[in-house]
Design an enzyme around this catalytic site. Structure first.
Site, PDB file in Angstrom:
ATOM      1  NE  ARG A  76      60.204 115.053  10.791  1.00  0.00           N
ATOM      2  CZ  ARG A  76      60.499 113.975  10.086  1.00  0.00           C
ATOM      3  NH1 ARG A  76      59.556 113.395   9.358  1.00  0.00           N
ATOM      4  NH2 ARG A  76      61.714 113.472  10.100  1.00  0.00           N
ATOM      5  NE  ARG A  98      65.940 106.676   8.931  1.00  0.00           N
ATOM      6  CZ  ARG A  98      64.702 107.168   8.822  1.00  0.00           C
ATOM      7  NH1 ARG A  98      63.668 106.424   9.094  1.00  0.00           N
ATOM      8  NH2 ARG A  98      64.536 108.405   8.407  1.00  0.00           N
ATOM      9  CE  LYS A 154      61.308 107.173   4.370  1.00  0.00           C
ATOM     10  NZ  LYS A 154      62.202 108.234   3.910  1.00  0.00           N
ATOM     11  NE  ARG A 156      65.856 113.810   8.687  1.00  0.00           N
ATOM     12  CZ  ARG A 156      64.775 114.538   8.393  1.00  0.00           C
ATOM     13  NH1 ARG A 156      64.773 115.843   8.652  1.00  0.00           N
ATOM     14  NH2 ARG A 156      63.722 113.977   7.864  1.00  0.00           N
ATOM     15  NE  ARG A 192      59.350 116.911   6.040  1.00  0.00           N
ATOM     16  CZ  ARG A 192      59.764 115.665   5.958  1.00  0.00           C
ATOM     17  NH1 ARG A 192      59.331 114.880   4.980  1.00  0.00           N
ATOM     18  NH2 ARG A 192      60.642 115.180   6.814  1.00  0.00           N
TER      19      ARG A 192
HETATM   20  P1  AMP Z   1      61.510 109.914   9.698  1.00  0.00           P
HETATM   21  O1  AMP Z   1      60.250 110.443  10.303  1.00  0.00           O
HETATM   22  O2  AMP Z   1      61.346 108.567   9.064  1.00  0.00           O
HETATM   23  O3  AMP Z   1      62.190 110.916   8.806  1.00  0.00           O
HETATM   24  O4  AMP Z   1      62.515 109.665  10.939  1.00  0.00           O
HETATM   25  C1  AMP Z   1      62.965 110.738  11.757  1.00  0.00           C
HETATM   26  C2  AMP Z   1      64.222 110.354  12.507  1.00  0.00           C
HETATM   27  O5  AMP Z   1      63.937 109.244  13.390  1.00  0.00           O
HETATM   28  C3  AMP Z   1      65.373 109.854  11.648  1.00  0.00           C
HETATM   29  O6  AMP Z   1      66.171 110.923  11.139  1.00  0.00           O
HETATM   30  C4  AMP Z   1      66.164 108.999  12.633  1.00  0.00           C
HETATM   31  O7  AMP Z   1      66.912 109.828  13.484  1.00  0.00           O
HETATM   32  C5  AMP Z   1      65.071 108.357  13.469  1.00  0.00           C
HETATM   33  N1  AMP Z   1      64.639 107.049  12.916  1.00  0.00           N
HETATM   34  C6  AMP Z   1      63.457 106.777  12.267  1.00  0.00           C
HETATM   35  N2  AMP Z   1      63.392 105.492  11.896  1.00  0.00           N
HETATM   36  C7  AMP Z   1      64.555 104.918  12.313  1.00  0.00           C
HETATM   37  C8  AMP Z   1      65.103 103.608  12.212  1.00  0.00           C
HETATM   38  N3  AMP Z   1      64.453 102.608  11.594  1.00  0.00           N
HETATM   39  N4  AMP Z   1      66.328 103.384  12.766  1.00  0.00           N
HETATM   40  C9  AMP Z   1      66.998 104.364  13.397  1.00  0.00           C
HETATM   41  N5  AMP Z   1      66.562 105.631  13.526  1.00  0.00           N
HETATM   42  C10 AMP Z   1      65.345 105.913  12.991  1.00  0.00           C
END
Ligand code: AMP
Length: 232
Positions: free
Chosen positions: A168, A95, A20, A179, A134
């Site tokens: 990360r 999400r 994404k 996740r 990554r």
């Molecule tokens: P990402 O960078 O999209 O993989 O997001 C990293 C982490 O941020 C996720 O595993 C969640 O813990 C949190 N997170 C990101 N977007 C959301 C969302 N829309 N709602 C709740 N938690 C989020």
């Protein structure tokens, strides 16, 4: 594709590691729209030495979601900023089903319409390998992978020449498993929700980055028929 005449408004969804963020960065350049990653917003907040920052950091490190209420407010405020006036790609939002329902309200309040939700599909066995390998440039954020996308010169970022890279904290096996569980339980139900609204397009995300980018451009009616298309 621009239903409201106020720019292009797209959601990228799919399991963690499906691409994404990578695809959003490409579409941002092609369509001149804003990339809104809720994960990046939360990581920036979690890096602050505040009670909220510490609480968020602990949740992210465990692969837990932030609260719907907080995320919805954060996204709604961010959309109001001037760099979103040509449109945006939401990466990592919505999400959960309550977030998906809230998005409709947020957009209609602002006189905007959601043009498309694109699910990038990648099987679980590929996801783990992608995530665990990554890393990104600490200066410009360009993404790399131990196996699939190495910098041209070892240790030097192709884009900005930076020499410091980071992984990360939540890209470890235990947190990724969490996740993925959260994705299936909480995020996956948003996909049939958007399908029922006639907004969903599914794109195979297992090919090269450019091949996936071309599929997305095609779905959005943005493809150019030049060199990029030949590379697919
Ligand atoms: P990402 O960078 O999209 O993989 O997001 C990293 C982490 O941020 C996720 O595993 C969640 O813990 C949190 N997170 C990101 N977007 C959301 C969302 N829309 N709602 C709740 N938690 C989020």
């Amino acid at each position: 594709m621009d239903k409201d005449g106020k720019g292009l408004h797209v959601v990228f969804t799919g399991a963690p590691g499906c691409g994404k963020g990578t695809q959003a960065r490409i579409l941002k350049e092609r369509a001149h729209i804003c990339h809104l990653s809720t994960g990046e917003m939360l990581r920036a907040e979690a890096a602050k030495d505040t009670p909220l920052g510490q609480e968020l950091k602990a949740a992210l490190d465990r692969g837990e979601f932030a609260t719907d209420e907080m995320i919805i407010k954060m996204v709604s405020n961010r959309i109001d900023e001037s760099d979103c006036k040509n449109g945006f790609i939401l990466d990592g939002f919505p999400r959960t089903l309550p977030q998906a329902e809230a998005l409709e309200g947020i957009l209609s309040e602002k006189g905007l319409k959601l043009d498309r939700v694109i699910e990038i599909q990648v099987p679980d066995e590929i996801i783990m390998e992608r995530i665990l390998g990554r890393y990104s440039c600490m200066k410009c954020g360009q993404g790399y992978h131990d196996k699939f996308q190495k910098p041209k010169v070892y240790g030097v970022c192709d884009v900005c020449g930076g020499t410091e890279f980071a992984r990360r904290a939540d890209d470890n096996r235990t947190t990724v498993q969490n996740r993925l569980i959260n994705y299936r339980a909480l995020t996956y139900p948003t996909i049939p929700y958007f399908e029922r609204k006639g907004l969903l397009s599914c794109v195979d995300g297992t090919g090269t980055i450019e091949a996936t980018a071309q599929k997305i451009a095609r779905v959005l009616g943005l493809e150019d028929n030049t060199a990029a298309a030949e590379a697919v």
